[in-house]
Design a protein around this motif. Structure first.
Motif, mmCIF file in Angstrom:
data_model
loop_
_atom_site.group_PDB
_atom_site.id
_atom_site.type_symbol
_atom_site.label_atom_id
_atom_site.label_comp_id
_atom_site.label_asym_id
_atom_site.label_seq_id
_atom_site.Cartn_x
_atom_site.Cartn_y
_atom_site.Cartn_z
ATOM 1 N N ILE A 100 -51.258 -44.278 46.114
ATOM 2 C CA ILE A 100 -52.667 -44.698 46.122
ATOM 3 C C ILE A 100 -53.588 -43.488 45.976
ATOM 4 O O ILE A 100 -54.549 -43.505 45.184
ATOM 5 C CB ILE A 100 -52.982 -45.504 47.404
ATOM 6 N N ILE A 101 -53.284 -42.419 46.705
ATOM 7 C CA ILE A 101 -54.122 -41.214 46.631
ATOM 8 C C ILE A 101 -54.058 -40.599 45.232
ATOM 9 O O ILE A 101 -55.084 -40.218 44.663
ATOM 10 C CB ILE A 101 -53.704 -40.197 47.717
ATOM 11 N N VAL A 102 -52.852 -40.518 44.671
ATOM 12 C CA VAL A 102 -52.701 -39.961 43.325
ATOM 13 C C VAL A 102 -53.444 -40.828 42.309
ATOM 14 O O VAL A 102 -54.107 -40.310 41.401
ATOM 15 C CB VAL A 102 -51.200 -39.814 42.961
ATOM 16 N N SER A 103 -53.346 -42.131 42.463
ATOM 17 C CA SER A 103 -54.063 -43.031 41.543
ATOM 18 C C SER A 103 -55.567 -42.796 41.611
ATOM 19 O O SER A 103 -56.250 -42.704 40.582
ATOM 20 C CB SER A 103 -53.764 -44.487 41.880
ATOM 21 N N PHE A 104 -56.079 -42.689 42.820
ATOM 22 C CA PHE A 104 -57.514 -42.440 42.994
ATOM 23 C C PHE A 104 -57.929 -41.113 42.372
ATOM 24 O O PHE A 104 -58.930 -41.029 41.648
ATOM 25 C CB PHE A 104 -57.881 -42.472 44.484
ATOM 26 N N LEU A 105 -57.159 -40.060 42.626
ATOM 27 C CA LEU A 105 -57.495 -38.746 42.082
ATOM 28 C C LEU A 105 -57.392 -38.710 40.558
ATOM 29 O O LEU A 105 -58.216 -38.074 39.891
ATOM 30 C CB LEU A 105 -56.605 -37.671 42.706
ATOM 31 N N LEU A 106 -56.401 -39.412 40.002
ATOM 32 C CA LEU A 106 -56.291 -39.480 38.543
ATOM 33 C C LEU A 106 -57.487 -40.201 37.936
ATOM 34 O O LEU A 106 -58.028 -39.771 36.908
ATOM 35 C CB LEU A 106 -54.989 -40.176 38.136
ATOM 36 N N LEU A 107 -57.879 -41.300 38.552
ATOM 37 C CA LEU A 107 -59.046 -42.026 38.055
ATOM 38 C C LEU A 107 -60.308 -41.162 38.133
ATOM 39 O O LEU A 107 -61.148 -41.177 37.226
ATOM 40 C CB LEU A 107 -59.252 -43.316 38.835
ATOM 41 N N LYS A 108 -60.427 -40.413 39.203
ATOM 42 C CA LYS A 108 -61.603 -39.562 39.391
ATOM 43 C C LYS A 108 -61.644 -38.441 38.357
ATOM 44 O O LYS A 108 -62.694 -38.136 37.802
ATOM 45 C CB LYS A 108 -61.597 -38.988 40.807
ATOM 46 N N GLU A 109 -60.489 -37.836 38.083
ATOM 47 C CA GLU A 109 -60.452 -36.699 37.163
ATOM 48 C C GLU A 109 -60.407 -37.117 35.699
ATOM 49 O O GLU A 109 -61.063 -36.512 34.858
ATOM 50 C CB GLU A 109 -59.238 -35.817 37.463
ATOM 51 N N LEU A 110 -59.605 -38.120 35.369
ATOM 52 C CA LEU A 110 -59.387 -38.480 33.966
ATOM 53 C C LEU A 110 -60.169 -39.693 33.502
ATOM 54 O O LEU A 110 -60.255 -39.969 32.312
ATOM 55 C CB LEU A 110 -57.899 -38.720 33.713
ATOM 56 N N GLY A 111 -60.652 -40.437 34.441
ATOM 57 C CA GLY A 111 -61.411 -41.631 34.072
ATOM 58 C C GLY A 111 -60.486 -42.788 33.726
ATOM 59 O O GLY A 111 -59.351 -42.885 34.204
ATOM 60 N N ILE A 112 -60.975 -43.657 32.862
ATOM 61 C CA ILE A 112 -60.275 -44.895 32.525
ATOM 62 C C ILE A 112 -58.943 -44.636 31.825
ATOM 63 O O ILE A 112 -58.032 -45.463 31.886
ATOM 64 C CB ILE A 112 -61.199 -45.809 31.686
ATOM 65 N N SER A 113 -58.813 -43.475 31.152
ATOM 66 C CA SER A 113 -57.557 -43.183 30.445
ATOM 67 C C SER A 113 -56.385 -42.980 31.407
ATOM 68 O O SER A 113 -55.227 -43.047 30.997
ATOM 69 C CB SER A 113 -57.725 -41.949 29.556
ATOM 70 N N ALA A 114 -56.657 -42.751 32.663
ATOM 71 C CA ALA A 114 -55.599 -42.575 33.655
ATOM 72 C C ALA A 114 -54.912 -43.892 33.998
ATOM 73 O O ALA A 114 -53.836 -43.883 34.609
ATOM 74 C CB ALA A 114 -56.162 -41.954 34.925
ATOM 75 N N LEU A 115 -55.499 -45.009 33.613
ATOM 76 C CA LEU A 115 -54.916 -46.306 33.938
ATOM 77 C C LEU A 115 -53.527 -46.484 33.341
ATOM 78 O O LEU A 115 -52.680 -47.145 33.935
ATOM 79 C CB LEU A 115 -55.827 -47.447 33.479
ATOM 80 N N VAL A 116 -53.269 -45.899 32.173
ATOM 81 C CA VAL A 116 -51.948 -45.995 31.556
ATOM 82 C C VAL A 116 -50.903 -45.363 32.473
ATOM 83 O O VAL A 116 -49.842 -45.947 32.732
ATOM 84 C CB VAL A 116 -51.935 -45.314 30.161
ATOM 85 N N GLY A 117 -51.174 -44.188 32.980
ATOM 86 C CA GLY A 117 -50.244 -43.518 33.897
ATOM 87 C C GLY A 117 -50.081 -44.262 35.204
ATOM 88 O O GLY A 117 -48.977 -44.364 35.750
ATOM 89 N N ILE A 118 -51.177 -44.792 35.716
ATOM 90 C CA ILE A 118 -51.132 -45.515 36.994
ATOM 91 C C ILE A 118 -50.308 -46.796 36.850
ATOM 92 O O ILE A 118 -49.458 -47.094 37.694
ATOM 93 C CB ILE A 118 -52.560 -45.818 37.487
ATOM 94 N N VAL A 119 -50.545 -47.537 35.777
ATOM 95 C CA VAL A 119 -49.794 -48.776 35.550
ATOM 96 C C VAL A 119 -48.310 -48.459 35.373
ATOM 97 O O VAL A 119 -47.439 -49.141 35.928
ATOM 98 C CB VAL A 119 -50.360 -49.549 34.330
ATOM 99 N N THR A 120 -48.016 -47.399 34.620
ATOM 100 C CA THR A 120 -46.618 -46.990 34.432
ATOM 101 C C THR A 120 -45.978 -46.632 35.768
ATOM 102 O O THR A 120 -44.845 -47.025 36.038
ATOM 103 C CB THR A 120 -46.539 -45.796 33.466
ATOM 104 N N MET A 121 -46.700 -45.894 36.589
ATOM 105 C CA MET A 121 -46.163 -45.493 37.891
ATOM 106 C C MET A 121 -45.820 -46.723 38.744
ATOM 107 O O MET A 121 -44.757 -46.774 39.366
ATOM 108 C CB MET A 121 -47.186 -44.614 38.620
ATOM 109 N N PHE A 122 -46.678 -47.724 38.740
ATOM 110 C CA PHE A 122 -46.417 -48.909 39.555
ATOM 111 C C PHE A 122 -45.368 -49.829 38.931
ATOM 112 O O PHE A 122 -44.673 -50.550 39.640
ATOM 113 C CB PHE A 122 -47.717 -49.667 39.841
ATOM 114 N N LEU A 123 -45.228 -49.807 37.597
ATOM 115 C CA LEU A 123 -44.210 -50.623 36.946
ATOM 116 C C LEU A 123 -42.808 -50.058 37.109
ATOM 117 O O LEU A 123 -41.826 -50.792 36.979
ATOM 118 C CB LEU A 123 -44.530 -50.796 35.453
#
Length: 144
Positions: A57-80
């Motif tokens: 959760i913390i990594v997802s939040f920090l990725l969203l904060k730093e990379l913006g919407i493009s981080a969603l691909v990495g976050i979705v992959t991480m949870f899948l």
């Protein structure tokens, strides 16, 4: 770990024969060793049950904060990937159960030979025993 093994062996020695019914000495030794290892692993890695989801959760939040919407691909992959990891762990646990059965047979055979060492030596059964233990060990090694 050694304290747990010692305590478990002390408890096994105080059990009545009726309490040990159906268990061979190899199975008892293996159960004690496996239980001690499980307690050791729990003490060492038990905190992962709460820290890994929190870290995700913390990594997802920090990725969203730093990379913006493009981080969603990495976050979705991480949870899948989580169900795949669960499948791999289940497969590993199944293989571990098979290895425990092989270990039980090998330890029981060794214990039986050691209990009848005089008979084994007098009849020159050492080679047969070594061959049998090595074949059991090879089965066990295939599961590693």
């Amino acid at each position: 770990r050694s304290a747990v093994v010692s305590a478990a062996h002390g408890h096994v020695l105080s059990m009545t024969p009726r309490g040990r019914a159906g268990l061979t000495s190899g199975e008892i030794q293996n159960l004690v060793a496996v239980d001690a290892q499980k307690l050791f692993e729990l003490a060492q890695e038990g905190h992962y049950s709460w820290s890994c989801p929190l870290a995700m959760i913390i990594v997802s939040f920090l990725l969203l904060k730093e990379l913006g919407i493009s981080a969603l691909v990495g976050i979705v992959t991480m949870f899948l990937i989580v169900p795949f990891v669960q499948w791999v762990v289940r497969k590993m646990m199944h293989i571990r159960k098979l290895r425990v059965n092989c270990s039980d047979a090998r330890v029981e055979s060794t214990s039986a030979m050691l209990q009848g060492i005089r008979f084994t030596k007098l009849n020159r059964y050492e080679e047969k025993f070594i061959d049998r233990v090595m074949s059991m060990r090879m089965k066990e090694m295939k599961l590693l």
